[in-house]
Scaffold this motif. Structure first.
Motif, PDB file in Angstrom:
ATOM      1  N   PRO A 125      -5.121   2.850   3.995  1.00  0.00           N
ATOM      2  CA  PRO A 125      -4.575   1.590   3.491  1.00  0.00           C
ATOM      3  C   PRO A 125      -4.900   0.419   4.421  1.00  0.00           C
ATOM      4  CG  PRO A 125      -2.851   2.873   4.530  1.00  0.00           C
ATOM      5  CD  PRO A 125      -4.097   3.714   4.584  1.00  0.00           C
ATOM      6  N   ASP A 147       3.388   8.835   0.210  1.00  0.00           N
ATOM      7  CA  ASP A 147       3.311   8.274  -1.159  1.00  0.00           C
ATOM      8  C   ASP A 147       1.900   7.776  -1.457  1.00  0.00           C
ATOM      9  OD1 ASP A 147       5.056   5.099  -0.473  1.00  0.00           O
ATOM     10  OD2 ASP A 147       3.468   6.203   0.576  1.00  0.00           O
ATOM     11  N   GLY A 148       0.943   8.431  -0.823  1.00  0.00           N
ATOM     12  CA  GLY A 148      -0.475   8.149  -1.079  1.00  0.00           C
ATOM     13  C   GLY A 148      -1.286   9.297  -0.520  1.00  0.00           C
ATOM     14  N   ASP A 180       0.822  -1.216   0.000  1.00  0.00           N
ATOM     15  CA  ASP A 180       0.000   0.000   0.000  1.00  0.00           C
ATOM     16  C   ASP A 180       0.857   1.267   0.000  1.00  0.00           C
ATOM     17  OD1 ASP A 180      -2.097  -1.671  -0.088  1.00  0.00           O
ATOM     18  OD2 ASP A 180      -2.641  -1.525   1.999  1.00  0.00           O
ATOM     19  N   PHE A 181       0.565   2.194   0.942  1.00  0.00           N
ATOM     20  CA  PHE A 181       1.235   3.494   0.904  1.00  0.00           C
ATOM     21  C   PHE A 181       1.183   4.114   2.304  1.00  0.00           C
ATOM     22  CE2 PHE A 181      -2.752   5.746   1.408  1.00  0.00           C
ATOM     23  CZ  PHE A 181      -3.679   4.858   0.873  1.00  0.00           C
ATOM     24  N   GLY A 212      -6.219   8.903   2.597  1.00  0.00           N
ATOM     25  CA  GLY A 212      -6.360   7.489   2.206  1.00  0.00           C
ATOM     26  C   GLY A 212      -6.293   6.583   3.424  1.00  0.00           C
TER      27      GLY A 212
END
Ligand SMILES: NC(=O)c1ccc[n+]([C@@H]2O[C@H](COP(=O)([O-])OP(=O)(O)OC[C@H]3O[C@@H](n4cnc5c(N)ncnc54)[C@H](O)[C@@H]3O)[C@@H](O)[C@H]2O)c1
Ligand SMILES: O=C(O)[C@H]1O[C@H](OP(=O)(O)OP(=O)(O)OC[C@H]2O[C@@H](n3ccc(=O)[nH]c3=O)[C@H](O)[C@@H]2O)[C@H](O)[C@@H](O)[C@@H]1O
Length: 386
Positions: free
Chosen positions: A231, A224-225, A218-219, A229
């Motif tokens: 994950p 880096d997401g 994932d992130f 978000g």
């Protein structure tokens, strides 16, 4: 790599593999293994290649002639069939597979896990190509034991919780619990693949992963997401540890999981790839029944391991309880326990996992700390400055 033999002593011949979703967590580890230990060629298909860039550049890499990247969204791209026809084997990893999406983006989840997989199955079947399809342990849903009275001794009876490919039922919550949109879509694509095998002779293998975890899963939100978000649990807890926040235990973290190190799991997948006679027509649980913890126990262990790898002391209050409604929103539901039966994979592929939960967390959190600690420090100093 010359003269490698399969489990029956036959020489393994180089093949071409069309790997859909190769740019993801599992795909990136599978590509690493195939490039470093086998003579096979990979046509990597994905919408992004961030996690496999180190395998694609520079052009001087020893395997440069065996690894191609094709930026393709399989929802609507006519190039897909050509790539499947060029390959001997197709591996389909493409999916929306983060639980935060299942009850909030149920249509995307169902389309991604069922509708978008239909052409892949069709092209393989029509062209007589072998398919390895990635399903999930989630299609077992809840255990039968989950419906027994809380204090029933039968809950300790393996017959009420061990999950076996050819005997366990699939038990999901009611339709309004949209969490199960993913598991149900995965179940129906399994049934379609199985029917293509029964009626049209499709050579297939189905993989049911049981919580594979490791680097590149994932992130980290905001690094880096997307910052908002959500994950899967390894990345959620890693993010909390990196930011020195308490780990959030959904509904008290009572659910149980078995976690397996990605590198052990990839060994099992390579055996499936290189032993078609033993893998075709089978559905395989791939997990580690010895690594069972509640989510609360996982949080406690990750806190201890992170403190060791980072040298930082852990928080006074390392965890807090949150409701699933607050954390995931309406329609969430959960699997209570996931213990894989290992009979079929032991018999067919003589495979067993070997890495303990502590050891896999040590190598994974070392990666997380090395990869993200600096970036998080920058991000946090910037936000306090503003
Ligand atoms: N990681 C686990 O423990 C686990 C457990 C159970 C099942 N699975 C299954 O294994 C597969 C891979 O999981 P993962 O953990 O690597 O997830 P991931 O999200 O890291 O990888 C999925 C990849 O598929 C790609 N993809 C999605 N839709 C696509 C499309 N339309 N066209 C092209 N590419 C597309 C994504 O870009 C991503 O790179 C999934 O099918 C998932 O359901 C994983
Ligand atoms: O990995 C798998 O084998 C399968 O299961 C996962 O589902 P789940 O295990 O529920 O995914 P996580 O998001 O990792 O959650 C695990 C548990 O941790 C809990 N959790 C998660 C995140 C968090 O911050 N806190 C927390 O308590 C969740 O409620 C859940 O009980 C995903 O559905 C897929 O990756 C896959 O199908």
């Amino acid at each position: 790599m010359a003269g490698r033999v399969d489990l029956d002593g036959n020489t393994i011949k180089p093949i071409t593999i069309c790997m859909i979703g190769a740019g993801g967590f599992i795909g990136s580890h599978l590509c690493e293994k195939l490039m470093s230990e086998t003579p096979h060629k990979v046509l990597a298909v994905d919408v992004s290649n961030d996690k496999i860039k180190h395998l694609l550049e520079p052009a001087t890499l020893a395997w440069a002639d065996r690894m191609e990247f094709h930026r393709i969204n399989i929802k609507n791209d006519s190039r897909l069939e050509g790539l499947i026809k060029m390959a001997d084997l197709t591996i389909n990893l493409a999916a929306i597979c983060t639980p935060a999406d299942y009850n909030t983006r149920p249509l995307d989840t169902i389309y991604s896990n069922f509708i978008d997989a239909l052409p892949v199955v069709k092209y393989c079947s029509e062209n007589g190509k072998r398919l390895i399809h990635f399903s999930t342990c989630e299609i077992y849903g809840k255990t039968i034991g989950a419906f027994l009275p809380k204090d029933s001794p039968l809950r300790q009876d393996p017959a009420y919780y061990v999950l076996k490919e050819d005997t366990s039922p699939c038990i999901f919550g009611p339709i309004e619990k949209q969490r199960w949109s993913y598991a149900c879509a995965k179940q129906l694509i399994e049934r379609l693949i199985y029917a293509e095998g029964a009626e049209n002779g499709l050579e297939f293998t189905i993989v049911r992963p049981f919580n594979w975890i490791g680097p590149r899963m994932d992130f980290i939100p905001g690094i880096d997401g997307p910052s908002e978000g959500v994950p899967r649990v390894l990345a959620c807890f890693s993010n909390n540890l990196l930011r020195r926040e308490p780990l959030k235990l959904v509904d008290g973290g009572e659910s149980q999981r078995t976690f397996i190190y990605i590198k052990d799991a990839i060994e099992a997948v390579l055996l499936m790839i290189e032993n078609p006679a033993r893998a075709n027509g089978h559905i395989f649980n791939v997990g580690n029944p010895n690594n069972e913890v509640t989510v609360r126990q996982l949080a406690e262990m990750m806190t201890k391991v992170y403190s060791k790898v980072s040298g930082e002391s852990s928080l006074e209050t390392p965890t807090i309880d949150v409701s699933s409604k607050e954390f995931y929103g309406e329609g969430y539901d959960d699997s209570d326990k996931r213990i894989p039966d290992m009979t079929i994979i032991n018999k067919q592929l003589a495979w067993n996992p070997k890495t303990s939960l502590w050891d896999l967390l040590e190598s994974t959190l070392t990666y997380q700390h090395r990869t993200y600690a600096e970036a998080i420090k920058q991000a946090m100093s910037k936000s306090t400055a503003n």
